[in-house]
Design an enzyme around this catalytic site. Structure first.
Site, mmCIF file in Angstrom:
data_model
loop_
_atom_site.group_PDB
_atom_site.id
_atom_site.type_symbol
_atom_site.label_atom_id
_atom_site.label_comp_id
_atom_site.label_asym_id
_atom_site.label_seq_id
_atom_site.Cartn_x
_atom_site.Cartn_y
_atom_site.Cartn_z
ATOM 1 N N GLY A 1 0.838 -1.203 0.000
ATOM 2 C CA GLY A 1 0.000 0.000 0.000
ATOM 3 C C GLY A 1 0.867 1.243 0.000
ATOM 4 O O GLY A 1 0.530 2.262 0.594
ATOM 5 N N ARG B 1 -1.481 0.187 -7.738
ATOM 6 C CA ARG B 1 -1.401 1.293 -8.703
ATOM 7 C C ARG B 1 0.050 1.487 -9.125
ATOM 8 O O ARG B 1 0.948 0.903 -8.548
ATOM 9 C CB ARG B 1 -1.908 2.590 -8.052
ATOM 10 C CG ARG B 1 -3.385 2.547 -7.750
ATOM 11 C CD ARG B 1 -3.792 3.697 -6.857
ATOM 12 N NE ARG B 1 -3.324 3.510 -5.486
ATOM 13 C CZ ARG B 1 -3.553 4.364 -4.491
ATOM 14 N NH1 ARG B 1 -4.222 5.463 -4.715
ATOM 15 N NH2 ARG B 1 -3.116 4.122 -3.262
ATOM 16 N N TYR C 1 -14.859 -2.588 8.032
ATOM 17 C CA TYR C 1 -13.467 -2.170 8.234
ATOM 18 C C TYR C 1 -13.055 -2.441 9.690
ATOM 19 O O TYR C 1 -11.998 -3.019 9.960
ATOM 20 C CB TYR C 1 -13.366 -0.677 7.901
ATOM 21 C CG TYR C 1 -12.032 -0.027 8.165
ATOM 22 C CD1 TYR C 1 -10.894 -0.384 7.452
ATOM 23 C CD2 TYR C 1 -11.917 1.002 9.103
ATOM 24 C CE1 TYR C 1 -9.687 0.254 7.676
ATOM 25 C CE2 TYR C 1 -10.711 1.646 9.330
ATOM 26 C CZ TYR C 1 -9.605 1.262 8.615
ATOM 27 O OH TYR C 1 -8.403 1.894 8.840
HETATM 28 N N1 SER Z 1 -9.178 6.962 8.882
HETATM 29 C C1 SER Z 1 -9.882 5.723 8.888
HETATM 30 C C2 SER Z 1 -11.235 5.857 8.291
HETATM 31 O O1 SER Z 1 -11.837 6.890 8.470
HETATM 32 C C3 SER Z 1 -10.003 5.212 10.281
HETATM 33 O O2 SER Z 1 -8.919 4.405 10.528
HETATM 34 O O3 SER Z 1 -11.712 4.932 7.717
#
Ligand code: SER
Length: 316
Positions: free
Chosen positions: A8, A36, A139
């Site tokens: 990344g 990318r 996430y």
């Molecule tokens: N910055 C991240 C997000 O907003 C949080 O780890 O998804």
């Protein structure tokens, strides 16, 4: 000499971590990896998808990698659009990195967790290092699982995996992309471009934030810390400052008085509301002397200066 792989490497953290690592260990000893292609020469680079194990294995082998900073990930807001894609990218890539590290005797890894590991049932203020972890975004679920894997690989294989629960990171190099805390980056872009910003969280939304220079320095300090002092095997709470969207607008308006911000919360508000407002990072401060340097006025000034320089360069 360490040969470091950064996955990344063209993302928000990678694009700043790679030069910082190159400064420490030499340009040729840091290999960037991304799906990318870089727009300019950034040193050794491979185009590779980390969810493909054989390709990743070849990269590790061909470059004699001894350390990995595994950063690639789909962030919170983007992850909610295609949750299983977020699971696939975040977890299968981590699984590959860990499995290959065991096979190839790579013993030191950095992996970022996030404030997103917490959920609405965690205390929102002074969120402790150890508390209820029930995230409600995919996430966050991948961060919870990833932290579990860090702990598991330490106990089962003695792997030295170090991790930080980053707050929202504010930086100028990479454009905002896919995160809920990215409003705090996007507003700077519009302050210099259109002077109008429609903010996707409400003005009183408070989240933990950090300027990227602090995050990079903290990451390198954690990686250099004496292993015997590190008592957390999942991921360290790490914090700098907390502010509301309106606090940030007002601070930017001190420099750009005609900036207009409207607040039009969308589905990302729900994500922001499920996260802590203030993080207790006393364990990081105690174990490896973590200290932040950038407060809101300092961060705002530097962001406007650096973004201004970036836009001027892009025009010329
Ligand atoms: N910055 C991240 C997000 O907003 C949080 O780890 O998804």
């Amino acid at each position: 000499m360490s040969k470091i792989l950064v996955t990344g490497s063209l993302g928000q953290i990678g694009s700043e971590l790679v030069p910082a690592l190159q400064k420490k260990v030499g340009k040729d000893n840091v290999v960037g990896l991304d799906i990318r292609e870089p727009k300019e020469d950034i040193g050794p680079f491979v185009n590779q998808n980390t969810t493909e194990r054989e390709g990743l294995k070849a990269v590790l082998k061909d470059n004699d990698i001894t350390q990995i900073y595994h950063l690639c990930s789909i962030l919170s807001a983007k992850g909610e659009l295609r949750p299983w894609q977020a699971w696939h990218v975040n977890m299968d890539s981590m699984r590959n990195v860990l499995a290959l590290a065991v096979d190839m005797d790579i013993k030191k890894i950095f992996w970022p967790s996030s404030i997103a590991v917490f959920g609405p049932t965690s205390p929102r203020n002074n969120t402790p290092q150890k508390t209820i972890i029930e995230p409600t975004t995919m996430y966050g679920v991948t961060k919870m699982a990833g932290e579990g894997l860090c702990n598991y690989y330490f106990h089962k294989y003695g792997m030295d995996i170090r991790s930080l629960r980053y707050p929202g990171l504010i930086s100028y190099k990479a454009p905002p992309g896919g995160g809920t805390t990215d409003y705090a980056v996007a507003v700077f872009y519009e302050a210099l471009k259109s002077k109008n910003y429609s903010c996707f969280v409400s003005k009183d939304t408070v989240l933990p934030m950090m300027y990227m220079d602090d995050a990079i320095r903290g990451t390198l300090e954690l990686m250099e810390a004496d292993k015997s002092k590190l008592s957390v095997k999942t991921s360290y709470n790490m914090s700098a400052l907390s502010f509301s969207a309106e606090d940030l607008t007002k601070e930017i308006q001190k420099h750009v008085p005609d900036l207009k911000v409207t607040y039009e919360p969308d589905e990302r508000q729900k994500i922001a509301d499920s996260w802590p407002q203030v993080i207790d990072d006393s364990r990081a401060r105690k174990d490896w002397d973590w200290k932040h340097e950038f407060d809101l006025p300092k961060l705002t000034k530097v962001m406007l200066e650096k973004l201004g320089e970036k836009f001027a360069k892009e025009k010329s």
